[in-house]
Motif scaffolding. Structure first.
Motif, PDB file in Angstrom:
ATOM      1  N   TYR A 220       7.963   8.794  -0.950  1.00 19.09           N
ATOM      2  CA  TYR A 220       6.757   8.632  -1.769  1.00 19.09           C
ATOM      3  C   TYR A 220       6.242   7.207  -1.735  1.00 19.09           C
ATOM      4  CZ  TYR A 220       7.381  13.320  -3.664  1.00 19.09           C
ATOM      5  OH  TYR A 220       7.492  14.671  -3.802  1.00 19.09           O
ATOM      6  N   ALA A 221       7.139   6.230  -1.767  1.00 18.85           N
ATOM      7  CA  ALA A 221       6.715   4.834  -1.707  1.00 18.85           C
ATOM      8  C   ALA A 221       6.018   4.539  -0.385  1.00 18.85           C
ATOM      9  CB  ALA A 221       7.923   3.909  -1.888  1.00 18.85           C
ATOM     10  N   ALA A 222       6.585   5.025   0.703  1.00 19.61           N
ATOM     11  CA  ALA A 222       5.995   4.793   2.023  1.00 19.61           C
ATOM     12  C   ALA A 222       4.642   5.485   2.155  1.00 19.61           C
ATOM     13  CB  ALA A 222       6.940   5.293   3.114  1.00 19.61           C
ATOM     14  N   LEU A 223       4.531   6.701   1.624  1.00 26.71           N
ATOM     15  CA  LEU A 223       3.265   7.431   1.695  1.00 26.71           C
ATOM     16  C   LEU A 223       2.182   6.716   0.894  1.00 26.71           C
ATOM     17  CD1 LEU A 223       1.638   9.889   2.577  1.00 26.71           C
ATOM     18  CD2 LEU A 223       2.501  11.100   0.561  1.00 26.71           C
ATOM     19  N   ALA A 224       2.528   6.206  -0.289  1.00 27.60           N
ATOM     20  CA  ALA A 224       1.555   5.497  -1.117  1.00 27.60           C
ATOM     21  C   ALA A 224       1.059   4.225  -0.434  1.00 27.60           C
ATOM     22  CB  ALA A 224       2.184   5.156  -2.472  1.00 27.60           C
ATOM     23  N   ILE A 225       1.972   3.500   0.175  1.00 23.67           N
ATOM     24  CA  ILE A 225       1.601   2.247   0.846  1.00 23.67           C
ATOM     25  C   ILE A 225       0.687   2.510   2.036  1.00 23.67           C
ATOM     26  CG2 ILE A 225       2.496   0.300   2.194  1.00 23.67           C
ATOM     27  CD1 ILE A 225       5.019   0.442   0.399  1.00 23.67           C
ATOM     28  N   THR A 226       1.089   3.435   2.898  1.00 23.43           N
ATOM     29  CA  THR A 226       0.318   3.685   4.107  1.00 23.43           C
ATOM     30  C   THR A 226      -1.051   4.302   3.799  1.00 23.43           C
ATOM     31  OG1 THR A 226       1.472   5.811   4.377  1.00 23.43           O
ATOM     32  CG2 THR A 226       2.348   3.926   5.578  1.00 23.43           C
ATOM     33  N   THR A 227      -1.096   5.249   2.879  1.00 26.00           N
ATOM     34  CA  THR A 227      -2.368   5.900   2.551  1.00 26.00           C
ATOM     35  C   THR A 227      -3.359   4.907   1.960  1.00 26.00           C
ATOM     36  OG1 THR A 227      -1.239   8.010   2.146  1.00 26.00           O
ATOM     37  CG2 THR A 227      -3.462   7.758   1.260  1.00 26.00           C
ATOM     38  N   SER A 228      -2.901   4.077   1.050  1.00 25.22           N
ATOM     39  CA  SER A 228      -3.785   3.085   0.430  1.00 25.22           C
ATOM     40  C   SER A 228      -4.368   2.136   1.472  1.00 25.22           C
ATOM     41  CB  SER A 228      -3.021   2.288  -0.635  1.00 25.22           C
ATOM     42  OG  SER A 228      -2.542   3.141  -1.658  1.00 25.22           O
ATOM     43  N   LEU A 229      -3.519   1.660   2.351  1.00 22.32           N
ATOM     44  CA  LEU A 229      -3.993   0.741   3.380  1.00 22.32           C
ATOM     45  C   LEU A 229      -4.971   1.417   4.334  1.00 22.32           C
ATOM     46  CD1 LEU A 229      -3.865  -2.041   4.676  1.00 22.32           C
ATOM     47  CD2 LEU A 229      -1.889  -1.260   6.008  1.00 22.32           C
ATOM     48  N   TYR A 230      -4.680   2.635   4.738  1.00 21.91           N
ATOM     49  CA  TYR A 230      -5.556   3.359   5.660  1.00 21.91           C
ATOM     50  C   TYR A 230      -6.946   3.590   5.069  1.00 21.91           C
ATOM     51  CZ  TYR A 230      -1.608   4.545   8.726  1.00 21.91           C
ATOM     52  OH  TYR A 230      -0.541   4.506   9.594  1.00 21.91           O
ATOM     53  N   ILE A 231      -6.986   4.020   3.822  1.00 23.06           N
ATOM     54  CA  ILE A 231      -8.280   4.295   3.201  1.00 23.06           C
ATOM     55  C   ILE A 231      -9.114   3.024   3.097  1.00 23.06           C
ATOM     56  CG2 ILE A 231      -9.411   4.971   1.040  1.00 23.06           C
ATOM     57  CD1 ILE A 231      -7.222   7.050   0.669  1.00 23.06           C
TER      58      ILE A 231
END
Length: 428
Positions: A220-231
């Motif tokens: 979950y931590a990795a998904l939150a970090i990557t998604t935020s940066l991508y958007i």
């Protein structure tokens, strides 16, 4: 397996990975060179609605990683033959596509090097040859190279977002209306490439401390970090270039940075794409050839694929074989073609994981500690399966055929090798 039976322990593996280490490993694997070119490709199909594809991917990945967390909290053993084949296809197709990004970025930075097909051939050959050589010489050398590149590759993306956010034109990101299902599905099928890597939380689960606690939190931590940066990257690129974003399929972030950081920004983003691609390939060549080694060791492939270098004690034949296959794919295909093929393979792998989560939950299989359960948990893998089917429905027959042929050949080889081993065994 009965509900109260426990899976066997994996002996010889040191449980040393905690939440921070596993999260960093996932983020490092996930954020790669693809994000330097995907914003333009997604904008081609969706225009200003492109950020929606990231949101859909994030929701889909939320379902997927929840299923992975459910499975990872119940078992700590690595996967089997079919999962290994799908992971191998994902890895080799992904690294081949990323090397395409590397060669294209180098060509823009130094046109004289990749001005011809011969120049491109030499650049691609150098990447695989160099990285194969350093990994054959030892895992520590390859690991140090990965660590060094990891510290560098995120800097251009962070600069792009932090500075570029002040140059977003609101009219350039104005909502144009809900896109059609076909356009959205095709964009999501391509964009999933930017999220591939979350599943590495399951690959080393035999080496994770307290999997039932560590795997869910790290995912979950990795998904939150990557998604935020991508958007944020998509919004900056879209907000700066607007409708022109899709006109720069090879270097969209570099062209956007040119608008608010000048030529320095353009060079920074091209260098970032090059370094990120090199970092991904470095990490991949360090780990993925071990699949070929394992197949040779386990009798799926001839035993010489499991050959170990007498001096450096590394799987030299597996590394060279993997690099050779990837080289041929990189030189003969485009990034977009390879990305979609890789995504078809990884979505099938995700499908297996989601089905496994459903079965493990139904049978109440338990490993170390309490499993990851919550109200309505059984519905998550079911929803994930439907989402995967929806995404895969936008792949072409040719893309499915490539994966099917690879799986068919691999399965046939597996059965033949097993039959040969069975016949060779002495009759008691």
């Amino acid at each position: 397996m009965s509900p109260d039976s426990s899976p066997p322990k994996e002996h010889g593996l040191v449980r040393a990975l905690g939440v921070p280490a596993l999260t960093a490993n996932i983020v490092n694997t996930t954020i790669g060179a693809g994000i330097f070119v995907l914003p333009a490709l997604v904008a081609t199909g969706l225009g200003a609605a492109a950020p929606l594809a990231f949101l859909v991917c994030a929701i889909a990945m939320g379902l997927f990683v929840t299923s992975f967390a459910m499975a990872g909290s119940r078992v700590s053993l690595t996967g089997g033959f079919l999962a290994g084949i799908l992971y191998f296809l994902t890895a080799v197709l992904s690294v081949s596509g990323v090397v395409n990004v590397f060669a294209t970025s180098v060509g823009i930075l130094a046109p004289q090097l990749v001005a011809t097909s011969v120049g491109r051939f030499i650049v691609i050959l150098f990447v695989y040859g160099f990285l194969a050589a350093i990994n054959i010489r030892g895992v520590r050398i390859g690991a140090r190279a990965v660590e060094t590149v990891t510290l560098i590759k995120l800097v251009p993306l962070i600069v792009f977002v932090v500075v570029g956010i002040f140059f977003i034109r609101p009219e350039a990101i104005a909502w144009p209306g809900w896109p059609g299902s076909k356009a959205l599905g095709e964009s999501v099928l391509l964009l999933i490439f930017a999220f591939v890597g979350i599943e590495v939380a399951l690959m080393p689960s035999g080496e994770v401390k307290q999997p039932s606690r560590t795997v869910p939190r790290a995912i979950y931590a990795a998904l939150a970090i990557t998604t935020s940066l991508y958007i944020m990257i998509q919004l900056v690129a879209q907000g700066v270039l607007g409708g022109d974003l899709s006109k720069h399929p090879n270097s969209p972030l570099a062209e956007a940075a040119l608008q608010f950081l000048g030529n320095f920004g353009r060079v920074l983003m091209l260098a970032g794409a090059t370094i990120s691609a090199f970092g991904f390939v470095t990490s991949d060549i360090l780990s993925s050839p071990r699949i070929i080694f394992a197949f040779g060791r386990d009798g799926v492939l001839p035993s010489w694929f499991a050959h170990i270098h007498p001096r450096f004690h590394t799987p030299d034949v597996a590394i060279v074989t993997y690099a050779a296959i990837a080289f041929m794919l990189s030189f003969s295909s485009t990034f977009q073609q390879l990305a979609v093929l890789a995504n078809v393979a990884v979505l099938l792998l995700y499908l297996l994981c989601c089905l496994a989560a459903l079965q493990l939950t139904r049978c109440d299989v338990r490993g170390d500690g309490l499993p990851f359960i919550f109200p309505g948990a059984k519905l998550i893998p079911v929803l994930a399966v439907f989402v995967i089917i929806w995404i895969l429905a936008h792949a072409t027959a040719k893309e499915f055929a490539v994966t099917a042929v690879c799986l068919g050949v691999a399965s046939l080889l597996f059965l033949v090798r097993r039959l040969m081993v069975t016949r060779a065994e002495p009759v008691s």
